[in-house]
Design a protein around this motif. Structure first.
Motif, PDB file in Angstrom:
ATOM      1  N   SER A 396     -28.705  89.506  30.390  1.00 13.91           N
ATOM      2  CA  SER A 396     -28.968  89.802  28.120  1.00 13.91           C
ATOM      3  C   SER A 396     -27.265  88.732  27.921  1.00 13.91           C
ATOM      4  O   SER A 396     -27.549  88.802  26.694  1.00 13.91           O
ATOM      5  CB  SER A 396     -28.612  90.940  28.303  1.00 13.91           C
ATOM      6  N   ASP A 397     -26.495  88.832  28.975  1.00 14.34           N
ATOM      7  CA  ASP A 397     -25.599  87.608  28.534  1.00 14.34           C
ATOM      8  C   ASP A 397     -24.850  87.054  29.831  1.00 14.34           C
ATOM      9  O   ASP A 397     -23.601  87.049  30.558  1.00 14.34           O
ATOM     10  CB  ASP A 397     -24.362  88.572  28.098  1.00 14.34           C
ATOM     11  N   GLU A 398     -25.821  86.163  29.825  1.00 16.66           N
ATOM     12  CA  GLU A 398     -25.645  84.932  31.099  1.00 16.66           C
ATOM     13  C   GLU A 398     -25.089  84.291  31.368  1.00 16.66           C
ATOM     14  O   GLU A 398     -23.863  83.613  32.427  1.00 16.66           O
ATOM     15  CB  GLU A 398     -27.419  84.672  31.652  1.00 16.66           C
ATOM     16  N   GLY A 399     -24.237  83.544  29.974  1.00 16.99           N
ATOM     17  CA  GLY A 399     -23.410  82.007  29.862  1.00 16.99           C
ATOM     18  C   GLY A 399     -22.186  82.840  29.239  1.00 16.99           C
ATOM     19  O   GLY A 399     -22.085  81.238  30.046  1.00 16.99           O
ATOM     20  N   THR A 449     -20.895  82.086  16.478  1.00 15.37           N
ATOM     21  CA  THR A 449     -19.619  81.289  16.479  1.00 15.37           C
ATOM     22  C   THR A 449     -19.819  79.913  17.331  1.00 15.37           C
ATOM     23  O   THR A 449     -20.816  80.391  18.004  1.00 15.37           O
ATOM     24  CB  THR A 449     -18.379  82.223  16.800  1.00 15.37           C
ATOM     25  N   ILE A 450     -18.646  79.246  17.252  1.00 21.28           N
ATOM     26  CA  ILE A 450     -19.031  78.015  18.390  1.00 21.28           C
ATOM     27  C   ILE A 450     -18.950  78.484  19.455  1.00 21.28           C
ATOM     28  O   ILE A 450     -20.149  78.161  20.593  1.00 21.28           O
ATOM     29  CB  ILE A 450     -17.888  77.619  18.351  1.00 21.28           C
ATOM     30  N   THR A 451     -18.501  80.118  20.109  1.00 20.74           N
ATOM     31  CA  THR A 451     -17.995  80.300  21.774  1.00 20.74           C
ATOM     32  C   THR A 451     -19.634  80.691  22.021  1.00 20.74           C
ATOM     33  O   THR A 451     -20.875  80.852  22.715  1.00 20.74           O
ATOM     34  CB  THR A 451     -17.175  80.729  21.481  1.00 20.74           C
ATOM     35  N   GLU A 452     -20.082  81.554  20.911  1.00 22.48           N
ATOM     36  CA  GLU A 452     -21.789  82.227  21.207  1.00 22.48           C
ATOM     37  C   GLU A 452     -22.546  80.670  21.318  1.00 22.48           C
ATOM     38  O   GLU A 452     -23.502  81.125  22.372  1.00 22.48           O
ATOM     39  CB  GLU A 452     -22.270  82.911  19.803  1.00 22.48           C
ATOM     40  N   ARG A 453     -22.423  79.805  20.104  1.00 25.79           N
ATOM     41  CA  ARG A 453     -23.492  79.051  20.747  1.00 25.79           C
ATOM     42  C   ARG A 453     -23.901  78.323  21.641  1.00 25.79           C
ATOM     43  O   ARG A 453     -24.969  78.087  22.557  1.00 25.79           O
ATOM     44  CB  ARG A 453     -23.435  78.104  19.633  1.00 25.79           C
ATOM     45  N   ILE A 458     -25.576  77.326  27.526  1.00 28.33           N
ATOM     46  CA  ILE A 458     -25.282  77.308  29.214  1.00 28.33           C
ATOM     47  C   ILE A 458     -26.846  78.773  29.987  1.00 28.33           C
ATOM     48  O   ILE A 458     -26.738  78.581  30.718  1.00 28.33           O
ATOM     49  CB  ILE A 458     -24.250  77.901  29.527  1.00 28.33           C
ATOM     50  N   SER A 459     -26.417  79.745  29.574  1.00 33.32           N
ATOM     51  CA  SER A 459     -27.710  80.577  29.969  1.00 33.32           C
ATOM     52  C   SER A 459     -29.041  80.130  29.728  1.00 33.32           C
ATOM     53  O   SER A 459     -29.289  80.298  30.467  1.00 33.32           O
ATOM     54  CB  SER A 459     -27.325  82.187  28.667  1.00 33.32           C
TER      55      SER A 459
END
Length: 582
Positions: A396-399, A449-453, A458-459
């Motif tokens: 669910s959160d690879e990146g 957020t930019i980090t989540e984007r 990446i994911s």
């Protein structure tokens, strides 16, 4: 990335603890201390070597450890495709001399550990400053001794066979594990002990499986590529050829251990699963079927490198580093080939340590032969082995663990994408920034957020879209699961695949959900034992096929066994599959 193991680098880089990742457990079921001596242990004559087993205390499993499958990739075979063993040794080999290939890890791992643990900006900046100082001071002479098992002559594999299967020789299904580790670290023993996984295959009268785990060359030893490298006599993607040779060895020899060469399932996580994608699409499908009939791909991962330019630049950077760290006379691949193993191992460790955030410097790339195009493109074009039955997975959160916490502005984010994809046109970068992953932070695109984007990108580009490509390639007839046990980070499911009853064995110290782990193991072993690749079985939540509506089975704490639509069934993956950044 790609099956990483966390390593405390600040404390170890200066003296360089480039040893086996922490929390690793040998996949060998036995050791000399537990070997039974009450009856003669069986041997297998492979022609070029006689291999003796060890056995666990209960006598349930024979372990044939450290079997050579390739000639030493040294001398003129350094940077070359592997070849089968060329010498014969009739002295019985008890397999007790462990062998692993050279190991390396990037320094940004340490920043990532602080980041995901919730450290503030000041702490992260301090960690980066400290690591930069360590990185700048690295020398080959200052590196600590590696794991004593480390050797360039590392093309070995393990075979673990239940005693009843080995003695019956009726042809049981075979499960082959290809490890992850960013294509720079890991070995056949690093994922964990497969004893419980094997035992799960025999529950309720199950047929059982023969388990195989293999080494392949890591880092620059196995993954240098590019036109200049090839012109100098190097073979691109040698690590893929290593894997291929090992899989062909299985097909030829596994019957001697009670396995059926026509019922081989290959399984891997991250770089292991990314390797499997490359094996499925090998040679664009033009050289016959893959040496396996089924595949389990868990978070298939690799950084898509689509051509020679990027690999030629990597080679030039390597030579520059070699001139700085070893000798100014190192200006060619021939000079690299003439270095001692210790020199080249040290050079590999330092160049990987200096990798750009989220990257590993070395890994598979398009070479025009084994990898004629990126696997996703080959799957889109129908150029792959279409007869393989597949089970696919992603988390669910690879990146997030590959996302730099220092990306704070739009300009920094775009510059990061350009660094990862140096061949991308301005039009492609603009499309990425304005259409595919636009700066809209209301959650409608999956980020706020930019980090989540950055993490979502990446994911999808390195992991989850690869799973989607595989599902689509096989006409949605795959079985696909979605691992959501918190935090759902990349690699979290490895502790579940090799669950041994200890609920505290995950890499990040979080408890393992035994129900999820045991269910995963049953799905895996059912799939391997089924002649039609069906993971379903008595007492398990129904596992449907992917189907045209992209149905995935959820394996999580609160939604265990539920069904949902695959979140990567989206237009971004459709766009990325065409390799617009090439």
């Amino acid at each position: 990335m790609f099956g990483l193991k966390f390593i405390p680098i600040i404390a170890s880089l200066a003296s360089s603890a480039w040893a086996a990742p922490k929390n690793t457990i040998s996949c060998s079921v036995t050791s000399p201390a537990t070997t039974s001596t009450t009856s003669p242990l069986p041997t297998v004559d492979l022609g070029y070597v006689i291999q003796r087993a060890t056995i666990n205390e209960t006598g349930s499993y024979y372990n044939f450890s450290n079997i050579r499958y390739g000639a030493p990739p040294t001398g003129h075979l350094r940077f070359a495709a592997p070849i089968p063993p060329t010498t014969t040794n009739r002295t019985v080999n008890d397999g007790q001399q462990g062998r692993i290939c050279a190991q390396a890890a990037p320094y940004w791992y340490e920043i990532m550990e602080y980041f995901v643990a919730g450290s503030d900006a000041a702490t992260l900046a301090y960690v980066e400053e400290e690591l930069t100082a360590v990185e700048d001071a690295l020398t080959i002479a200052g590196l600590a001794a590696p794991d004593p098992r480390t050797t360039e002559d590392c093309l070995f594999l393990d075979v673990i066979a239940p005693k009843n299967i080995f003695e019956a020789k009726k042809g049981a299904p075979v499960l082959v594990w290809i490890y992850g580790g960013g294509y720079t670290g890991g070995d056949k023993t690093s994922a964990g002990n497969p004893a419980s996984l094997i035992a799960r295959s025999q529950v309720d009268g199950g047929e059982g499986v023969v388990f195989v785990a293999l080494n392949y060359r890591n880092g620059l030893f196995g993954w240098l590529s590019g036109s200049k490298f090839n012109e100098a006599g190097g073979v691109s993607n040698a690590g893929l050829y290593d894997q291929r040779l090992a899989l062909e060895w299985v097909r030829t020899n596994i019957h001697l251990f009670g396995g059926d060469p026509s019922r081989v399932t290959v399984m891997g996580e991250s770089a292991g699963a990314g390797s499997i994608m490359h094996q499925i699409t090998a040679f664009g499908g033009a050289r016959g079927p893959a040496p396996f009939s089924q595949a389990i791909l868990q978070s298939p991962g690799f950084s898509p490198v689509s051509g020679n330019a990027q690999e030629d630049a990597t080679l030039e950077a390597l030579l520059t580093s070699a001139q700085s760290l070893i000798s100014s006379n190192i200006t060619s691949v021939a000079a690299l080939r003439d270095l001692s193993f210790d020199e080249l191992r040290g050079l590999n460790a330092i160049t990987v340590a200096r990798s750009y955030y989220s990257q590993f410097t070395y890994g598979p790339s398009v070479d025009g032969i084994f990898v004629p195009k990126l696997p996703g493109v080959l799957m889109l074009e129908g150029k792959f082995d279409k007869n393989v039955r597949a089970m696919v997975a992603h988390n669910s959160d690879e990146g997030i663990i590959f996302t730099s916490p220092f990306l704070q502005t739009e300009a920094e984010l775009v510059a990061n994408v350009k660094t990862i994809f140096p061949a991308a046109s301005n039009a492609t970068i603009d499309y990425w920034a304005q259409v595919a992953y636009p700066p809209i932070y209301d959650g409608s695109y999956g980020y706020t957020t930019i980090t989540e984007r950055a993490a979502l990108f990446i994911s999808e580009v390195s992991f989850t879209c690869n799973a989607r490509y595989t599902d689509l390639a096989y006409g949605n007839e795959t079985y696909s699961y979605y691992f959501t046990v918190p935090p759902g980070f990349h690699g979290e499911d490895v502790a579940y695949t090799f669950f041994n009853g200890d609920t505290t064995t995950s890499d990040d110290g979080l408890p393992v959900n035994a129900t999820v782990a045991e269910t995963m193991q049953r799905y895996i072993t059912n799939f391997a034992m089924s002649k039609t690749g069906n993971p379903n079985g008595k007492g398990l939540p129904f596992f449907p096929k992917y189907q045209s509506n992209a149905t995935v089975l959820v394996l999580g704490d609160t939604d265990f066994g539920s069904l949902t639509t695959d979140p990567v069934a989206n237009s971004r993956c459709t766009w990325l599959q065409t390799a617009p950044y090439a």
